[in-house]
Design a protein around this motif. Structure first.
Motif, PDB file in Angstrom:
ATOM      1  N   LEU A  15     -15.253  53.930   1.419  1.00 32.02           N
ATOM      2  CA  LEU A  15     -15.361  52.762   0.543  1.00 32.02           C
ATOM      3  C   LEU A  15     -14.364  51.680   0.929  1.00 32.02           C
ATOM      4  O   LEU A  15     -14.676  50.487   0.856  1.00 32.02           O
ATOM      5  N   GLU A  16     -13.168  52.081   1.351  1.00 36.00           N
ATOM      6  CA  GLU A  16     -12.172  51.096   1.789  1.00 36.00           C
ATOM      7  C   GLU A  16     -12.660  50.349   3.034  1.00 36.00           C
ATOM      8  O   GLU A  16     -12.478  49.136   3.143  1.00 36.00           O
ATOM      9  N   GLU A  18     -15.843  49.891   3.835  1.00 35.74           N
ATOM     10  CA  GLU A  18     -16.931  49.037   3.352  1.00 35.74           C
ATOM     11  C   GLU A  18     -16.379  47.780   2.665  1.00 35.74           C
ATOM     12  O   GLU A  18     -16.891  46.677   2.858  1.00 35.74           O
ATOM     13  N   LEU A  19     -15.332  47.962   1.860  1.00 30.04           N
ATOM     14  CA  LEU A  19     -14.690  46.825   1.187  1.00 30.04           C
ATOM     15  C   LEU A  19     -14.141  45.835   2.199  1.00 30.04           C
ATOM     16  O   LEU A  19     -14.306  44.617   2.053  1.00 30.04           O
ATOM     17  N   GLU A  20     -13.497  46.324   3.233  1.00 31.17           N
ATOM     18  CA  GLU A  20     -12.941  45.447   4.279  1.00 31.17           C
ATOM     19  C   GLU A  20     -14.052  44.645   4.963  1.00 31.17           C
ATOM     20  O   GLU A  20     -13.904  43.454   5.234  1.00 31.17           O
ATOM     21  N   GLN A  22     -16.919  43.771   3.616  1.00 34.10           N
ATOM     22  CA  GLN A  22     -17.387  42.778   2.652  1.00 34.10           C
ATOM     23  C   GLN A  22     -16.426  41.597   2.576  1.00 34.10           C
ATOM     24  O   GLN A  22     -16.853  40.446   2.516  1.00 34.10           O
ATOM     25  N   ILE A  23     -15.149  41.868   2.567  1.00 43.50           N
ATOM     26  CA  ILE A  23     -14.143  40.794   2.538  1.00 43.50           C
ATOM     27  C   ILE A  23     -14.290  39.915   3.772  1.00 43.50           C
ATOM     28  O   ILE A  23     -14.225  38.685   3.683  1.00 43.50           O
TER      29      ILE A  23
END
Length: 198
Positions: A15-16, A18-20, A22-23
Motif C-alpha cells: 500500500l505504501e 501504491e500511495l507513492e 499515486q502521489i
C-alpha cells in the motif's frame, strides 16, 4: 512474528508503494518534471506561481499579532535542534560503527527544497527552511533511535503505542521471551543488511 502478522506487514508495504505512485501521478498534474536538484516547473506554471506570491509588507500586515509575538519562541528552538542533530550524528558515528549497524543517512531526512517555490515570499521561505530542518532532524533522530531500539530491545509495549516508528511493528510481542531470545540476533542482523526494515 506470526505468518499472519508478516502478511499484514507485507500488505502495508504494498500500500505504501501504491500511495507513492499515486502521489507521483498527482505531481504530474501540476506540470512538474524531475530535475537534477529537485522539481522544476514549466514556464507557464512558473509564471502562474509567481503571480501567487504575497509581498512581505502585505504578508506582515495580514499576519495575526499572536503569530508575530510567538515567532521568537519558535525560532529559539533552533539551538536545541542543532545540538540534538550534532549529538545524534556523533552518537551514531561511534556506536553504530561499534555495533555494525548501517548508519542513517542524514541527507535522506534533511531536505531543503520548499524555499525554491516561486509563490513563497522571503519570510515564508525562511519559515519553510526552518520547518524542513526541525522536522528533518526529528525524523533523522527517530530513525537513529529506532535502529538503536531494534538492536537493544526489539520488544513491543504491553499498551498500544501512538506514533510508533515503522520498525516497531516487526518487534517481538510483549511477554514473548522465547521469541525475543531466539529472534534478537535476527533483528540485529537485519540492521546490517538494509537501510530500512519497514
Amino acid at each position: 512474528m506470526s505468518s499472519k502478522t508478516q502478511e499484514i506487514v507485507s500488505r502495508i508495504r504494498d500500500l505504501e508503494v501504491e500511495l507513492e505512485k499515486q502521489i507521483n501521478l498527482e505531481k504530474e498534474r501540476l506540470n512538474q518534471r524531475i530535475a537534477k536538484g529537485g522539481h522544476e516547473f514549466d514556464r507557464d506554471m512558473l509564471r502562474f506561481q509567481k503571480s501567487l506570491r504575497v509581498g512581505i509588507f502585505r504578508y506582515l500586515k495580514r499576519a495575526q499579532i499572536l503569530n508575530i509575538l510567538t515567532a521568537p519562541f519558535i525560532y529559539a528552538l533552533i539551538f536545541p535542534f542543532i545540538f540534538l542533530d550534532l549529538s545524534v550524528t556523533i552518537y551514531q558515528a561511534v556506536c553504530f560503527r561499534a555495533y555494525k549497524i548501517d548508519r542513517v543517512r542524514r541527507s535522506d531526512y534533511l531536505i531543503f527544497d520548499r524555499q525554491k517555490l516561486p509563490y513563497l515570499n522571503l519570510i515564508e521561505k525562511i519559515n519553510c527552511t526552518y520547518c524542513s530542518y526541525a522536522n528533518g532532524v526529528i525524523a533523522y533522530v527517530r530513525e537513529v533511535a529506532a535502529r538503536t531500539e531494534q538492536y537493544w530491545c526489539p520488544i513491543k509495549h504491553a499498551r498500544r503505542r501512538q506514533g510508533a516508528h515503522a520498525r516497531y511493528r516487526l518487534f517481538e510481542e510483549y511477554g514473548d521471551g522465547d521469541n525475543y531470545r531466539s529472534g534478537l540476533a535476527e533483528h540485529r542482523d537485519a540492521l546490517n543488511h538494509d537501510q530500512k526494515t519497514e
